[in-house]
Motif scaffolding. Structure first.
Motif, PDB file in Angstrom:
ATOM      1  N   HIS A 340       0.860  -1.189   0.000  1.00 26.04           N
ATOM      2  CA  HIS A 340       0.000   0.000   0.000  1.00 26.04           C
ATOM      3  C   HIS A 340       0.899   1.243   0.000  1.00 26.04           C
ATOM      4  O   HIS A 340       0.619   2.218  -0.679  1.00 26.04           O
ATOM      5  CB  HIS A 340      -0.849   0.105   1.280  1.00 26.04           C
ATOM      6  CG  HIS A 340      -1.824  -0.988   1.503  1.00 26.04           C
ATOM      7  ND1 HIS A 340      -2.537  -1.092   2.679  1.00 26.04           N
ATOM      8  CD2 HIS A 340      -2.230  -2.031   0.742  1.00 26.04           C
ATOM      9  CE1 HIS A 340      -3.330  -2.138   2.626  1.00 26.04           C
ATOM     10  NE2 HIS A 340      -3.164  -2.733   1.461  1.00 26.04           N
ATOM     11  N   GLY A 341       1.968   1.188   0.791  1.00 24.45           N
ATOM     12  CA  GLY A 341       2.869   2.348   0.932  1.00 24.45           C
ATOM     13  C   GLY A 341       3.455   2.760  -0.410  1.00 24.45           C
ATOM     14  O   GLY A 341       3.511   3.950  -0.732  1.00 24.45           O
ATOM     15  N   LYS A 342       3.849   1.764  -1.218  1.00 25.39           N
ATOM     16  CA  LYS A 342       4.450   2.092  -2.522  1.00 25.39           C
ATOM     17  C   LYS A 342       3.390   2.610  -3.495  1.00 25.39           C
ATOM     18  O   LYS A 342       3.624   3.569  -4.231  1.00 25.39           O
ATOM     19  CB  LYS A 342       5.131   0.851  -3.104  1.00 25.39           C
ATOM     20  CG  LYS A 342       6.358   0.441  -2.340  1.00 25.39           C
ATOM     21  CD  LYS A 342       6.957  -0.783  -3.007  1.00 25.39           C
ATOM     22  CE  LYS A 342       7.866  -1.506  -2.048  1.00 25.39           C
ATOM     23  NZ  LYS A 342       8.299  -2.798  -2.576  1.00 25.39           N
ATOM     24  N   THR A 343       2.233   1.949  -3.515  1.00 22.93           N
ATOM     25  CA  THR A 343       1.158   2.389  -4.418  1.00 22.93           C
ATOM     26  C   THR A 343       0.739   3.810  -4.069  1.00 22.93           C
ATOM     27  O   THR A 343       0.569   4.671  -4.940  1.00 22.93           O
ATOM     28  CB  THR A 343      -0.057   1.439  -4.292  1.00 22.93           C
ATOM     29  OG1 THR A 343       0.397   0.106  -4.463  1.00 22.93           O
ATOM     30  CG2 THR A 343      -1.120   1.748  -5.320  1.00 22.93           C
ATOM     31  N   CYS A 344       0.585   4.057  -2.768  1.00 24.21           N
ATOM     32  CA  CYS A 344       0.164   5.378  -2.301  1.00 24.21           C
ATOM     33  C   CYS A 344       1.236   6.415  -2.625  1.00 24.21           C
ATOM     34  O   CYS A 344       0.923   7.514  -3.106  1.00 24.21           O
ATOM     35  CB  CYS A 344      -0.094   5.304  -0.798  1.00 24.21           C
ATOM     36  SG  CYS A 344      -0.562   6.869  -0.069  1.00 24.21           S
ATOM     37  N   ALA A 345       2.507   6.076  -2.418  1.00 24.53           N
ATOM     38  CA  ALA A 345       3.601   7.021  -2.698  1.00 24.53           C
ATOM     39  C   ALA A 345       3.597   7.384  -4.179  1.00 24.53           C
ATOM     40  O   ALA A 345       3.709   8.567  -4.547  1.00 24.53           O
ATOM     41  CB  ALA A 345       4.944   6.409  -2.309  1.00 24.53           C
ATOM     42  N   ALA A 346       3.425   6.385  -5.058  1.00 21.84           N
ATOM     43  CA  ALA A 346       3.409   6.645  -6.502  1.00 21.84           C
ATOM     44  C   ALA A 346       2.251   7.570  -6.854  1.00 21.84           C
ATOM     45  O   ALA A 346       2.404   8.513  -7.644  1.00 21.84           O
ATOM     46  CB  ALA A 346       3.290   5.321  -7.262  1.00 21.84           C
TER      47      ALA A 346
END
Ligand SMILES: Cc1cc2nc3c(=O)[nH]c(=O)nc-3n(C[C@H](O)[C@H](O)[C@H](O)COP(=O)(O)OP(=O)(O)OC[C@H]3O[C@@H](n4cnc5c(N)ncnc54)[C@H](O)[C@@H]3O)c2cc1C
Length: 426
Positions: A340-346
């Motif tokens: 989730h952290g990577k998807t949200c950061a992108a």
């Protein structure tokens, strides 16, 4: 390609694969924008690091976290079993600032003003943001257990469902339990953080009893109708390694606790007294998300847009990790929170650069469980965004389960932990 490599490749590449829209454009747009991240756990630490990476360090990121270091819940059951130490599951936050330029502020966010786009810190002072990322994890619904409000109860009856001081305290209680004593573990109705975690915990405590106090017993009281994860594998482990040592009682919902007499009280069953009570209470999104009005699903979990993790209740505030209302078959896990952290950061980087967020999130989850000090079982799944239903769905035919526990999977589990700690924090 081996299964482990496949899972790691998916994990590392899933959010990155969705970055096509951003590549080559991140150097100027977004410069000077401010992102505040609340919570330095699996979701928040990952999001903070990846906003910096995906923006070529142009977006300012401030991470607010009260703890001095990250302490991992995964592997913490091994500390209870005496097979690992707290040092083994603790990772400093230093690299986030030294290597990635994240400003790490040791504090607690006391309130959020979504209109002014500021957060207030418990120690005083305000931080402005253009986008806020909240990954506060879970908090406990103590009102479901009135006896726990009595003086001293919370210090005596432990949950240890947030790794840290309670992990150490519960281990001490287990060490102090006389041989022949009973450890009672209660599991709330799903959804709760880490579906297989309680059953792994029962194995770890039983492994300690088997070695150090063989007349003792683990009794599991599960509010659910049955074992919620890896049922066959856990039952096999209990039969092979802990016969007579672990007793499993489903459909036992704890409705109160008398800490003075170490007694569990159930909705329908007789009271039960034990030497050590380990009560995992019913859970909801972390307090800050609930009090900001973001927990729109039954006042428990935060509903989000799965493309951006923006909260349905507030613009410019993104929520991820255990705090969200999960998509079907999506577990509340560290592995999921990391992705989730990577998807949200992108998505946040794209939005701050005035671009469309990536539209095809795809991620994998693997949950390893130690059934002995060395042997491990896993469950894996793959989740893909479904544009029609606007949610994440399990990819048909993907994922799987161990055929049997093995020491090789024990090595994979530790490699998984080291990799995900490095991915989130190094
Ligand atoms: C015993 C156990 C075993 C587990 N095993 C596994 C496993 O094998 N694999 C797996 O994938 N998952 C596992 N999990 C689940 C995993 O730990 C969680 O899913 C994961 O930690 C969720 O990440 P998060 O970022 O949502 O929350 P967390 O990691 O809990 O992080 C939340 C952070 O927010 C901070 N915070 C909260 N409120 C505020 C505030 N107001 N201001 C500032 N900071 C705040 C907290 O201090 C905390 O550091 C396990 C859990 C347990 C309990």
């Amino acid at each position: 390609m081996q299964r482990r490599q496949f899972v790691q490749t998916l994990g590392a590449g899933s959010a990155v694969a969705g970055l096509g829209l951003m590549s080559g454009c991140a150097t100027s747009a977004g410069r000077g924008a401010k992102v505040v991240v609340v919570g330095g756990g699996y979701g928040g630490a990952t999001a903070a690091k990846y906003v910096r990476l995906f923006s070529d360090h142009n977006i300012e990121v401030t991470l607010v976290e009260p703890n001095a270091a990250f302490v991992s819940c995964p592997i913490s059951n091994m500390v209870l079993g005496g097979h690992k130490t707290m040092a083994d599951i603790t990772v400093p936050y230093d690299n986030l600032s030294k290597r990635h330029g994240v400003k790490v502020v040791r504090d607690t966010v006391a309130s959020i003003d979504a209109t002014k786009r500021t957060v207030k810190l418990a120690s005083g002072g305000e931080l402005p943001y253009d986008r806020l990322i909240l990954s506060p994890g879970i908090d406990f619904m103590w009102d479901t257990l009135p006896g726990m409000a009595k003086a001293g109860a919370a210090d005596k009856v432990l949950h240890a469902w947030k790794a840290g001081p309670q992990t150490v305290a519960l281990r001490r209680q287990l060490e102090a339990l006389p041989d022949g004593g009973v450890y009672a573990l209660s599991i709330p109705l799903a959804p709760y953080r880490c579906p297989p975690g309680p059953y792994e915990r029962a194995c770890m405590v039983a492994s300690y009893f088997k070695k150090a106090k063989p007349k003792s017993k683990v009794v599991i009281f599960d509010a659910n109708d049955d074992i919620t994860s890896k049922k066959g594998l856990f039952m096999k482990a209990w039969d092979e390694h802990y016969k007579g040592l672990i007793e499993y009682r489903p459909k036992h919902k704890v409705v109160d606790v008398d800490a003075a007499t170490n007694t569990l009280k159930f909705e329908f069953n007789d009271d039960f007294k034990a030497g050590v009570l380990n009560v995992i209470p019913t859970q909801r999104a972390g307090e800050i998300a609930v009090k900001t009005g973001l927990a729109t699903a039954n006042a428990r979990w935060c509903e989000v847009d799965f493309l951006t993790f923006e909260a349905k209740a507030a613009k410019n505030i993104h929520v991820l990790g255990d705090a969200i209302q999960i998509a079907p078959a999506m577990p509340k896990s560290g592995h999921m929170a990391n992705q989730h952290g990577k998807t949200c950061a992108a998505a946040v980087v794209s939005l701050l650069q005035g671009k469309e967020p990536p539209s095809l999130p795809l991620y994998a989850n693997t949950c390893y469980s130690f059934v002995t000090a060395t042997d491990v079982v896993h469950v894996a799944s793959v989740h893909k965004y479904d544009a029609a239903q606007k949610t994440m769905l399990a990819v048909p035919g993907s994922g799987g389960l161990s055929s049997a526990a093995s020491a090789l999977e024990g090595e994979y589990a530790m490699a998984w932990a080291r990799n995900i700690w490095a991915d989130s924090l190094a």
